[in-house]
Design a protein around this motif. Structure first.
Motif, mmCIF file in Angstrom:
data_model
loop_
_atom_site.group_PDB
_atom_site.id
_atom_site.type_symbol
_atom_site.label_atom_id
_atom_site.label_comp_id
_atom_site.label_asym_id
_atom_site.label_seq_id
_atom_site.Cartn_x
_atom_site.Cartn_y
_atom_site.Cartn_z
ATOM 1 N N PHE A 29 0.815 -1.202 0.000
ATOM 2 C CA PHE A 29 0.000 0.000 0.000
ATOM 3 C C PHE A 29 0.857 1.265 0.000
ATOM 4 O O PHE A 29 0.320 2.378 -0.022
ATOM 5 C CB PHE A 29 -0.935 0.021 1.210
ATOM 6 C CG PHE A 29 -1.910 -1.118 1.233
ATOM 7 C CD1 PHE A 29 -2.826 -1.298 0.210
ATOM 8 C CD2 PHE A 29 -1.893 -2.043 2.269
ATOM 9 C CE1 PHE A 29 -3.718 -2.350 0.220
ATOM 10 C CE2 PHE A 29 -2.786 -3.097 2.292
ATOM 11 C CZ PHE A 29 -3.697 -3.254 1.270
ATOM 12 N N VAL A 30 2.175 1.102 0.053
ATOM 13 C CA VAL A 30 3.085 2.239 0.054
ATOM 14 C C VAL A 30 4.190 1.977 -0.958
ATOM 15 O O VAL A 30 4.362 0.852 -1.434
ATOM 16 C CB VAL A 30 3.703 2.475 1.456
ATOM 17 C CG1 VAL A 30 2.634 2.862 2.461
ATOM 18 C CG2 VAL A 30 4.455 1.231 1.923
ATOM 19 N N ALA A 31 4.940 3.032 -1.271
ATOM 20 C CA ALA A 31 6.067 2.938 -2.200
ATOM 21 C C ALA A 31 7.222 3.745 -1.619
ATOM 22 O O ALA A 31 7.025 4.579 -0.722
ATOM 23 C CB ALA A 31 5.666 3.474 -3.579
ATOM 24 N N CYS A 43 1.048 -3.051 4.103
ATOM 25 C CA CYS A 43 0.927 -4.149 3.146
ATOM 26 C C CYS A 43 -0.084 -5.172 3.645
ATOM 27 O O CYS A 43 -0.486 -5.165 4.815
ATOM 28 C CB CYS A 43 2.268 -4.834 2.895
ATOM 29 S SG CYS A 43 2.918 -5.752 4.297
ATOM 30 N N GLU A 44 -0.503 -6.027 2.731
ATOM 31 C CA GLU A 44 -1.386 -7.142 3.051
ATOM 32 C C GLU A 44 -0.637 -8.425 2.745
ATOM 33 O O GLU A 44 -0.036 -8.562 1.684
ATOM 34 C CB GLU A 44 -2.669 -7.074 2.233
ATOM 35 C CG GLU A 44 -3.661 -8.201 2.549
ATOM 36 C CD GLU A 44 -4.910 -8.149 1.681
ATOM 37 O OE1 GLU A 44 -5.958 -8.643 2.111
ATOM 38 O OE2 GLU A 44 -4.816 -7.613 0.553
ATOM 39 N N VAL A 45 -0.650 -9.354 3.708
ATOM 40 C CA VAL A 45 0.043 -10.620 3.521
ATOM 41 C C VAL A 45 -0.936 -11.768 3.722
ATOM 42 O O VAL A 45 -1.956 -11.624 4.407
ATOM 43 C CB VAL A 45 1.223 -10.767 4.505
ATOM 44 C CG1 VAL A 45 2.212 -9.642 4.323
ATOM 45 C CG2 VAL A 45 0.740 -10.824 5.959
ATOM 46 N N GLU A 46 -0.622 -12.884 3.105
ATOM 47 C CA GLU A 46 -1.433 -14.086 3.274
ATOM 48 C C GLU A 46 -0.605 -15.131 3.996
ATOM 49 O O GLU A 46 0.472 -15.525 3.541
ATOM 50 C CB GLU A 46 -1.882 -14.648 1.924
ATOM 51 C CG GLU A 46 -2.746 -15.897 2.083
ATOM 52 C CD GLU A 46 -3.114 -16.519 0.750
ATOM 53 O OE1 GLU A 46 -4.159 -17.174 0.680
ATOM 54 O OE2 GLU A 46 -2.346 -16.354 -0.212
ATOM 55 N N THR A 47 -1.111 -15.562 5.151
ATOM 56 C CA THR A 47 -0.462 -16.623 5.898
ATOM 57 C C THR A 47 -1.124 -17.949 5.530
ATOM 58 O O THR A 47 -1.948 -18.011 4.626
ATOM 59 C CB THR A 47 -0.611 -16.372 7.403
ATOM 60 O OG1 THR A 47 -1.999 -16.539 7.778
ATOM 61 C CG2 THR A 47 -0.182 -14.966 7.768
ATOM 62 N N ALA A 48 -0.755 -18.982 6.245
ATOM 63 C CA ALA A 48 -1.363 -20.281 6.002
ATOM 64 C C ALA A 48 -2.813 -20.315 6.476
ATOM 65 O O ALA A 48 -3.507 -21.306 6.263
ATOM 66 C CB ALA A 48 -0.569 -21.370 6.711
ATOM 67 N N LYS A 49 -3.279 -19.237 7.111
ATOM 68 C CA LYS A 49 -4.636 -19.231 7.637
ATOM 69 C C LYS A 49 -5.527 -18.155 7.020
ATOM 70 O O LYS A 49 -6.716 -18.380 6.825
ATOM 71 C CB LYS A 49 -4.600 -19.050 9.162
ATOM 72 C CG LYS A 49 -3.985 -20.229 9.893
ATOM 73 C CD LYS A 49 -4.122 -20.081 11.394
ATOM 74 C CE LYS A 49 -3.624 -21.327 12.114
ATOM 75 N NZ LYS A 49 -3.797 -21.237 13.580
ATOM 76 N N ALA A 51 -5.668 -13.818 5.082
ATOM 77 C CA ALA A 51 -5.031 -12.594 4.615
ATOM 78 C C ALA A 51 -5.085 -11.567 5.743
ATOM 79 O O ALA A 51 -6.128 -11.360 6.355
ATOM 80 C CB ALA A 51 -5.727 -12.060 3.374
ATOM 81 N N VAL A 52 -3.943 -10.935 6.023
ATOM 82 C CA VAL A 52 -3.838 -10.024 7.164
ATOM 83 C C VAL A 52 -3.153 -8.742 6.708
ATOM 84 O O VAL A 52 -2.207 -8.778 5.923
ATOM 85 C CB VAL A 52 -3.025 -10.669 8.306
ATOM 86 C CG1 VAL A 52 -2.939 -9.719 9.501
ATOM 87 C CG2 VAL A 52 -3.648 -11.985 8.734
ATOM 88 N N GLU A 53 -3.647 -7.598 7.198
ATOM 89 C CA GLU A 53 -3.011 -6.312 6.922
ATOM 90 C C GLU A 53 -1.997 -6.009 8.018
ATOM 91 O O GLU A 53 -2.277 -6.196 9.210
ATOM 92 C CB GLU A 53 -4.062 -5.206 6.845
ATOM 93 C CG GLU A 53 -5.000 -5.337 5.646
ATOM 94 C CD GLU A 53 -6.020 -4.230 5.582
ATOM 95 O OE1 GLU A 53 -6.254 -3.585 6.637
ATOM 96 O OE2 GLU A 53 -6.591 -3.977 4.508
ATOM 97 N N LEU A 54 -0.813 -5.530 7.633
ATOM 98 C CA LEU A 54 0.260 -5.275 8.593
ATOM 99 C C LEU A 54 0.471 -3.775 8.781
ATOM 100 O O LEU A 54 0.772 -3.060 7.816
ATOM 101 C CB LEU A 54 1.568 -5.904 8.103
ATOM 102 C CG LEU A 54 1.588 -7.427 7.930
ATOM 103 C CD1 LEU A 54 2.980 -7.882 7.508
ATOM 104 C CD2 LEU A 54 1.162 -8.130 9.202
ATOM 105 N N PRO A 55 0.323 -3.268 10.011
ATOM 106 C CA PRO A 55 0.637 -1.863 10.296
ATOM 107 C C PRO A 55 2.109 -1.725 10.673
ATOM 108 O O PRO A 55 2.704 -2.617 11.271
ATOM 109 C CB PRO A 55 -0.278 -1.548 11.491
ATOM 110 C CG PRO A 55 -0.408 -2.866 12.202
ATOM 111 C CD PRO A 55 -0.333 -3.936 11.143
ATOM 112 N N ILE A 56 2.711 -0.594 10.341
ATOM 113 C CA ILE A 56 4.114 -0.367 10.676
ATOM 114 C C ILE A 56 4.189 0.317 12.036
ATOM 115 O O ILE A 56 3.336 1.154 12.358
ATOM 116 C CB ILE A 56 4.805 0.463 9.576
ATOM 117 C CG1 ILE A 56 6.309 0.301 9.652
ATOM 118 C CG2 ILE A 56 4.413 1.938 9.654
ATOM 119 C CD1 ILE A 56 7.022 0.639 8.372
#
Length: 496
Positions: A29-31, A43-49, A51-56
């Motif tokens: 979501f950033v550059a 960013c958004e990541v997909e784990t084995a369970k 999709a999760v959004e990650l805050p910095i």
């Protein structure tokens, strides 16, 4: 910690689930150059369970995105770096010594090695991640016309130097042929400890490209770069991988056109994320818990009429009211009448754990694969509360926003195969549970009702259970109770 390390902070891939080891970056979501604040989703990541959004967790300006979208990254690996003090100007720990050192003095040319060491330890080239020259240095030096020179990192400089003889280099790093007449002085050669070979430098490629090459088994030394300044791109790696694969699959006497035709008729998709976790869980469940599946066909005409009535009830206005809602309520009633079905097998302690609460799982098909979020404490919810929770669960799953917490702690599951027009099946038990109920399609069929054959709404239910802790009697009672409630839904009141 150096001043540069304090200024440029790294955000590492966190464990967003329960002991997960990796996650795939779905979307940034950033550059680089964007301003970020503490708590902002980057960013958004997909784990084995899920999709999760990650805050910095800190403020600053994005300095570098370490991995491309679609890359699977191990937990604990830095994925983004942030300049927490952008007002201090661009840091260039290597550029200044390189620009100030006389090109003809070999000892001076080797001085920047120590300054470059923190970055080389992380396997990164300074000019690829943004630690190069100041903004004024926008022009790169021309490269030598040697194969090895294409892979050498350019030395940052404020201005292009006048043509001159190359500086003396160590014997281990000295090229065998003289450089072209107009080639600039070579950049300081990294120590053998940093480059791991006798070459002047590693092939130029960004970290995601290096990982891609490693995953595909491609030696970057064999890849012809097409990027600016001799940088190897993802396309170069894929082209090399396709060439290797074609060489392996093409028989000596077979025409290449036939191989191309076969490859064009197949698709290969990496097994990862939710689908990989689901496959592993299903294999473990199927070959660990002895499954038994029982079936019953039931007349649900009265239940379908009740669903139509409830849709008009003001108390349920705006809520998801459908046959699945009453199947869920019927299963909860059956569990209350037969509580031993709501248990799990503890292999480590050789115990059966009976649970006095019901976290009702609902299998949901999503573009990323099958997931099973659950409604916490479903046994304690009223019909409107259950309808609200069910609607929220389905909506969240379809949007791909289901969290790992929503999929943990389930005790029993319902899978609605009827939405696909399927009558029945033998569902596999969700790991950690003892049973799963499959709800088939509701169809108008001829049925004997009050001594006459009449068209009735009929469905088939299938209950799979773990025969280690659920015997045939218990499993049959639970399935019979669910069928009885759906046949005569007034039992929702009388059996309550």
């Amino acid at each position: 910690m150096t001043a540069v390390e304090q200024r440029f902070r790294e955000f590492k891939m966190p464990d967003v689930g329960e002991g997960l080891t990796e996650a795939e970056i779905l979307k940034w979501f950033v550059a680089p150059g964007d301003t970020v604040t503490d708590g902002q989703v980057v960013c958004e990541v997909e784990t084995a369970k899920a999709a999760v959004e990650l805050p910095i967790p800190f403020d600053g300006v994005v300095h570098e995105l370490r991995f491309d979208e679609g890359t699977t990254v191990d937990v604990g690996t830095p994925i983004i770096s942030v300049d927490t003090n952008p007002g201090a100007g661009e840091a260039a720990p290597q550029a200044a010594p390189a620009a100030e050192a006389p090109a003809a003095e070999a000892p001076a040319a080797e001085k920047p090695t120590a300054a470059a060491e923190p970055e080389e330890k992380e396997g990164r080239q300074a000019n690829l991640v943004g630690y190069g020259a100041a903004p004024a240095s926008t022009k790169r030096r021309p490269r030598r016309a040697l194969p090895g020179a294409q892979r050498s990192a350019p030395a940052p400089s404020a201005a292009a130097p006048a043509p001159q003889a190359p500086a003396p280099a160590p014997a281990s790093a000295r090229p065998e042929a003289a450089p072209a007449p107009h080639a600039p002085s070579p950049s300081p050669s990294p120590s053998p400890e940093l480059n791991g070979s006798g070459r002047t430098a590693r092939p130029l490629a960004k970290p995601p490209v290096r990982k891609l090459a490693k995953d595909l088994g491609i030696d970057l030394e064999t890849v012809t770069p097409s990027g600016a300044d001799g940088i190897i791109t993802r396309e170069d790696v894929h082209a090399a991988a396709e060439a290797v694969q074609a060489a392996r699959e093409t028989p000596v006497a077979a025409p290449s056109a036939a191989v191309t035709a076969v490859q064009g008729r197949e698709r290969r998709v990496p097994v990862k994320g939710v689908r990989k976790a689901t496959a592993q869980a299903m294999v473990h469940s199927a070959f660990t818990a002895p499954h038994v599946t029982e079936f019953v066909t039931v007349d649900v005409t009265r239940t379908m009429k009740l669903v139509a009535d409830l849709k008009q009830d003001p108390e349920l206005a705006g809520l998801r009211v459908n046959p699945l809602l009453l199947v869920a309520k019927a299963l909860l009633v059956a569990i209350r009448r037969n509580p031993d079905i709501n248990a799990t097998w503890d292999e480590d302690n050789q115990e059966i754990v009976y649970k006095d609460y019901v976290n009702l799982g609902i299998a949901a098909a999503t573009p990323r694969g099958l997931i099973v979020p659950n409604i916490k404490d479903a046994h304690a919810k009223t019909l409107p509360e259950l309808a609200s929770a069910l609607g929220e669960l389905v909506t969240t799953a379809r949007e791909g926003k289901t969290t790992p917490a929503a999929m943990s702690g389930g005790t029993i599951t319902i899978t609605n195969v009827g939405v696909f027009g399927i009558d029945a099946g033998t569902p596999i038990i969700n790991p950690g549970e003892s049973a799963i109920l499959a709800f088939g399609a509701v169809k108008l069929q001829p049925w004997v009702h009050k001594g006459e054959v009449k068209p009735r709404q009929v469905t088939t239910l299938a209950l799979s259970f773990d025969h280690r802790l659920v015997d045939g009697e218990l499993g049959s009672r639970v399935l019979a109770d669910v069928a009885a409630v759906l046949e005569r839904p007034k039992r929702l009141i009388t059996w309550a």
